[in-house]
Write a protein that holds these residues in place. Structure first.
Motif, PDB file in Angstrom:
ATOM      1  N   SER A 162       0.937  -1.033   0.060  1.00  0.00           N
ATOM      2  CA  SER A 162      -0.044   0.072   0.011  1.00  0.00           C
ATOM      3  C   SER A 162       0.955   1.264  -0.127  1.00  0.00           C
ATOM      4  O   SER A 162       0.621   2.228  -0.714  1.00  0.00           O
ATOM      5  CB  SER A 162      -1.049  -0.052   1.156  1.00  0.00           C
ATOM      6  OG  SER A 162      -1.827  -1.042   1.339  1.00  0.00           O
ATOM      7  N   ILE A 163       1.925   1.159   0.726  1.00  0.00           N
ATOM      8  CA  ILE A 163       2.847   2.328   0.866  1.00  0.00           C
ATOM      9  C   ILE A 163       3.418   2.597  -0.478  1.00  0.00           C
ATOM     10  O   ILE A 163       3.650   3.699  -0.989  1.00  0.00           O
ATOM     11  CB  ILE A 163       4.070   2.199   1.861  1.00  0.00           C
ATOM     12  CG1 ILE A 163       3.251   2.334   3.360  1.00  0.00           C
ATOM     13  CG2 ILE A 163       4.928   3.233   1.729  1.00  0.00           C
ATOM     14  CD1 ILE A 163       3.996   1.927   4.467  1.00  0.00           C
ATOM     15  N   ILE A 164       3.887   1.414  -1.298  1.00  0.00           N
ATOM     16  CA  ILE A 164       4.412   1.490  -2.452  1.00  0.00           C
ATOM     17  C   ILE A 164       3.427   1.812  -3.545  1.00  0.00           C
ATOM     18  O   ILE A 164       3.841   2.780  -4.533  1.00  0.00           O
ATOM     19  CB  ILE A 164       4.977   0.196  -2.877  1.00  0.00           C
ATOM     20  CG1 ILE A 164       6.125  -0.391  -2.042  1.00  0.00           C
ATOM     21  CG2 ILE A 164       5.344   0.006  -4.675  1.00  0.00           C
ATOM     22  CD1 ILE A 164       6.754  -1.806  -2.214  1.00  0.00           C
ATOM     23  N   PHE A 165       2.366   1.701  -3.537  1.00  0.00           N
ATOM     24  CA  PHE A 165       1.375   2.225  -4.461  1.00  0.00           C
ATOM     25  C   PHE A 165       1.342   3.767  -4.115  1.00  0.00           C
ATOM     26  O   PHE A 165       0.987   4.405  -5.139  1.00  0.00           O
ATOM     27  CB  PHE A 165       0.102   1.594  -4.362  1.00  0.00           C
ATOM     28  CG  PHE A 165      -0.985   1.528  -5.119  1.00  0.00           C
ATOM     29  CD1 PHE A 165      -0.907   1.058  -6.272  1.00  0.00           C
ATOM     30  CD2 PHE A 165      -2.254   2.341  -4.875  1.00  0.00           C
ATOM     31  CE1 PHE A 165      -1.883   1.130  -7.362  1.00  0.00           C
ATOM     32  CE2 PHE A 165      -3.217   2.557  -5.618  1.00  0.00           C
ATOM     33  CZ  PHE A 165      -3.144   2.125  -6.994  1.00  0.00           C
ATOM     34  N   ALA A 166       1.114   4.107  -3.027  1.00  0.00           N
ATOM     35  CA  ALA A 166       0.879   5.477  -2.622  1.00  0.00           C
ATOM     36  C   ALA A 166       1.947   6.205  -3.280  1.00  0.00           C
ATOM     37  O   ALA A 166       1.861   7.385  -3.845  1.00  0.00           O
ATOM     38  CB  ALA A 166       0.718   5.753  -1.213  1.00  0.00           C
ATOM     39  N   ILE A 167       3.294   5.840  -2.884  1.00  0.00           N
ATOM     40  CA  ILE A 167       4.418   6.429  -3.608  1.00  0.00           C
ATOM     41  C   ILE A 167       4.487   6.491  -5.145  1.00  0.00           C
ATOM     42  O   ILE A 167       4.645   7.452  -5.637  1.00  0.00           O
ATOM     43  CB  ILE A 167       5.660   5.715  -3.208  1.00  0.00           C
ATOM     44  CG1 ILE A 167       5.795   6.057  -1.642  1.00  0.00           C
ATOM     45  CG2 ILE A 167       7.046   6.241  -3.829  1.00  0.00           C
ATOM     46  CD1 ILE A 167       6.989   5.154  -0.989  1.00  0.00           C
ATOM     47  N   TYR A 168       3.943   5.511  -5.733  1.00  0.00           N
ATOM     48  CA  TYR A 168       3.761   5.263  -6.950  1.00  0.00           C
ATOM     49  C   TYR A 168       2.882   6.280  -7.589  1.00  0.00           C
ATOM     50  O   TYR A 168       3.126   7.082  -8.708  1.00  0.00           O
ATOM     51  CB  TYR A 168       3.279   3.722  -7.583  1.00  0.00           C
ATOM     52  CG  TYR A 168       2.663   3.753  -8.866  1.00  0.00           C
ATOM     53  CD1 TYR A 168       3.574   3.865 -10.110  1.00  0.00           C
ATOM     54  CD2 TYR A 168       1.283   3.661  -8.841  1.00  0.00           C
ATOM     55  CE1 TYR A 168       3.071   3.865 -11.390  1.00  0.00           C
ATOM     56  CE2 TYR A 168       0.799   3.471 -10.271  1.00  0.00           C
ATOM     57  CZ  TYR A 168       1.657   3.619 -11.446  1.00  0.00           C
ATOM     58  OH  TYR A 168       1.168   3.570 -12.579  1.00  0.00           O
ATOM     59  N   PHE A 221       4.489   9.728  -7.718  1.00  0.00           N
ATOM     60  CA  PHE A 221       5.415  10.011  -8.630  1.00  0.00           C
ATOM     61  C   PHE A 221       4.599  10.111  -9.987  1.00  0.00           C
ATOM     62  O   PHE A 221       4.995  10.751 -11.164  1.00  0.00           O
ATOM     63  CB  PHE A 221       6.758   8.741  -8.946  1.00  0.00           C
ATOM     64  CG  PHE A 221       7.586   9.271  -7.760  1.00  0.00           C
ATOM     65  CD1 PHE A 221       8.600  10.177  -8.237  1.00  0.00           C
ATOM     66  CD2 PHE A 221       7.925   8.531  -6.796  1.00  0.00           C
ATOM     67  CE1 PHE A 221       9.297  10.442  -7.041  1.00  0.00           C
ATOM     68  CE2 PHE A 221       8.683   8.790  -5.618  1.00  0.00           C
ATOM     69  CZ  PHE A 221       9.542   9.751  -6.130  1.00  0.00           C
ATOM     70  N   LEU A 222       3.681   9.183 -10.112  1.00  0.00           N
ATOM     71  CA  LEU A 222       2.646   9.254 -11.484  1.00  0.00           C
ATOM     72  C   LEU A 222       2.208  10.781 -11.649  1.00  0.00           C
ATOM     73  O   LEU A 222       2.147  11.168 -12.911  1.00  0.00           O
ATOM     74  CB  LEU A 222       1.512   8.346 -11.413  1.00  0.00           C
ATOM     75  CG  LEU A 222       0.688   8.072 -12.624  1.00  0.00           C
ATOM     76  CD1 LEU A 222       1.692   7.399 -13.981  1.00  0.00           C
ATOM     77  CD2 LEU A 222      -0.388   7.292 -12.337  1.00  0.00           C
ATOM     78  N   ALA A 223       1.837  11.487 -10.791  1.00  0.00           N
ATOM     79  CA  ALA A 223       1.239  12.637 -10.811  1.00  0.00           C
ATOM     80  C   ALA A 223       2.446  13.840 -10.991  1.00  0.00           C
ATOM     81  O   ALA A 223       2.347  14.713 -11.869  1.00  0.00           O
ATOM     82  CB  ALA A 223       0.677  13.250  -9.451  1.00  0.00           C
ATOM     83  N   LEU A 224       3.712  13.533 -10.274  1.00  0.00           N
ATOM     84  CA  LEU A 224       4.876  14.273 -10.687  1.00  0.00           C
ATOM     85  C   LEU A 224       5.186  14.273 -12.293  1.00  0.00           C
ATOM     86  O   LEU A 224       5.409  15.258 -12.879  1.00  0.00           O
ATOM     87  CB  LEU A 224       5.970  13.784 -10.023  1.00  0.00           C
ATOM     88  CG  LEU A 224       6.204  14.475  -8.479  1.00  0.00           C
ATOM     89  CD1 LEU A 224       7.577  14.065  -7.886  1.00  0.00           C
ATOM     90  CD2 LEU A 224       6.117  16.063  -8.411  1.00  0.00           C
ATOM     91  N   PRO A 252       2.586  -0.557 -13.578  1.00  0.00           N
ATOM     92  CA  PRO A 252       2.443  -0.989 -12.318  1.00  0.00           C
ATOM     93  C   PRO A 252       0.904  -0.775 -11.490  1.00  0.00           C
ATOM     94  O   PRO A 252       0.713  -1.698 -10.820  1.00  0.00           O
ATOM     95  CB  PRO A 252       3.200   0.286 -11.235  1.00  0.00           C
ATOM     96  CG  PRO A 252       4.130   0.705 -12.351  1.00  0.00           C
ATOM     97  CD  PRO A 252       3.432   0.487 -13.716  1.00  0.00           C
ATOM     98  N   ILE A 253      -0.010  -0.238 -12.234  1.00  0.00           N
ATOM     99  CA  ILE A 253      -1.532  -0.276 -11.833  1.00  0.00           C
ATOM    100  C   ILE A 253      -1.911  -1.628 -12.056  1.00  0.00           C
ATOM    101  O   ILE A 253      -2.606  -2.142 -10.990  1.00  0.00           O
ATOM    102  CB  ILE A 253      -2.312   1.033 -12.677  1.00  0.00           C
ATOM    103  CG1 ILE A 253      -1.771   2.303 -12.405  1.00  0.00           C
ATOM    104  CG2 ILE A 253      -3.835   0.608 -12.301  1.00  0.00           C
ATOM    105  CD1 ILE A 253      -2.298   2.815 -11.108  1.00  0.00           C
ATOM    106  N   GLY A 254      -1.634  -2.101 -13.187  1.00  0.00           N
ATOM    107  CA  GLY A 254      -2.143  -3.619 -13.271  1.00  0.00           C
ATOM    108  C   GLY A 254      -1.574  -4.461 -12.209  1.00  0.00           C
ATOM    109  O   GLY A 254      -2.216  -5.480 -12.128  1.00  0.00           O
ATOM    110  N   ILE A 255      -0.349  -4.222 -11.743  1.00  0.00           N
ATOM    111  CA  ILE A 255       0.167  -5.194 -10.892  1.00  0.00           C
ATOM    112  C   ILE A 255      -0.128  -4.776  -9.367  1.00  0.00           C
ATOM    113  O   ILE A 255      -0.477  -5.720  -8.906  1.00  0.00           O
ATOM    114  CB  ILE A 255       1.861  -5.131 -10.911  1.00  0.00           C
ATOM    115  CG1 ILE A 255       2.316  -5.440 -12.236  1.00  0.00           C
ATOM    116  CG2 ILE A 255       2.709  -5.890  -9.837  1.00  0.00           C
ATOM    117  CD1 ILE A 255       3.649  -5.140 -12.719  1.00  0.00           C
ATOM    118  N   LEU A 256      -0.059  -3.583  -8.960  1.00  0.00           N
ATOM    119  CA  LEU A 256      -0.301  -3.081  -7.586  1.00  0.00           C
ATOM    120  C   LEU A 256      -1.810  -3.101  -7.265  1.00  0.00           C
ATOM    121  O   LEU A 256      -2.129  -3.466  -6.190  1.00  0.00           O
ATOM    122  CB  LEU A 256       0.369  -1.754  -7.571  1.00  0.00           C
ATOM    123  CG  LEU A 256       2.116  -1.791  -7.405  1.00  0.00           C
ATOM    124  CD1 LEU A 256       2.534  -0.488  -7.382  1.00  0.00           C
ATOM    125  CD2 LEU A 256       2.310  -2.856  -6.451  1.00  0.00           C
TER     126      LEU A 256
END
Length: 149
Positions: free
Chosen positions: A12-18, A21-24, A80-84
């Motif tokens: 969940s933390i990795i997904f939030a960080i992802y 960065f997607l927004a960035l 990563p969306i499809g994985i996470l």
């Protein structure tokens, strides 16, 4: 706390960080200076594949990195969306859930770019986002199936 809970929290933390960065990468021009992009007077694209076809036809008119990022950037960014997503959210079990999440995120990004002038609304980006999350989802499924057999 058991290992499953720890793993779910870590993912969940990795997904939030992802997502951060997607927004960035969609709203910032340069990570070194973190300057917001600003587009005025640009044409937006609501015709599927029209800008992608133009980039493919005119490959010689672009720097290779610009061309590569336009053609493959959203595909790579959304894998990563499809994985996470199925790992992070218990209710996300099948591809249709991943598709809905991808469409929600990608269309939101495009609308924010359009409204804020911090990007260019392009339907091709939505299509490429779907391709990326599909690759991630089915790639993870194939990996899990091969690993378990």
């Amino acid at each position: 706390m058991d290992n499953t809970s720890r793993t779910r929290i870590a993912i969940s933390i990795i997904f939030a960080i992802y997502i951060f960065f997607l927004a960035l990468i969609h709203f910032m021009d340069d990570f070194r200076f973190l300057m917001f992009k600003h587009y005025e007077g640009v044409s937006h694209n609501l015709i599927p594949l029209s800008t992608t076809i133009e980039y493919l036809k005119n490959i010689n008119h672009y720097e290779l990195d610009t061309w590569f990022m336009f053609i493959f950037g959203n595909i790579i960014a959304f894998i990563p969306i499809g994985i996470l997503a199925p790992i992070t959210f218990r209710k996300v079990k099948g591809y249709m859930h991943v598709l809905y999440i991808t469409l929600l995120i990608s269309i939101s990004i495009e609308l924010i770019q359009y409204i804020s002038l911090m990007g260019v609304l392009d339907i091709d980006d939505v299509l490429k986002s779907v391709i990326g999350s599909t690759i991630g989802f089915y790639g993870a499924k194939i990996f899990i199936i091969n690993k378990s057999s």
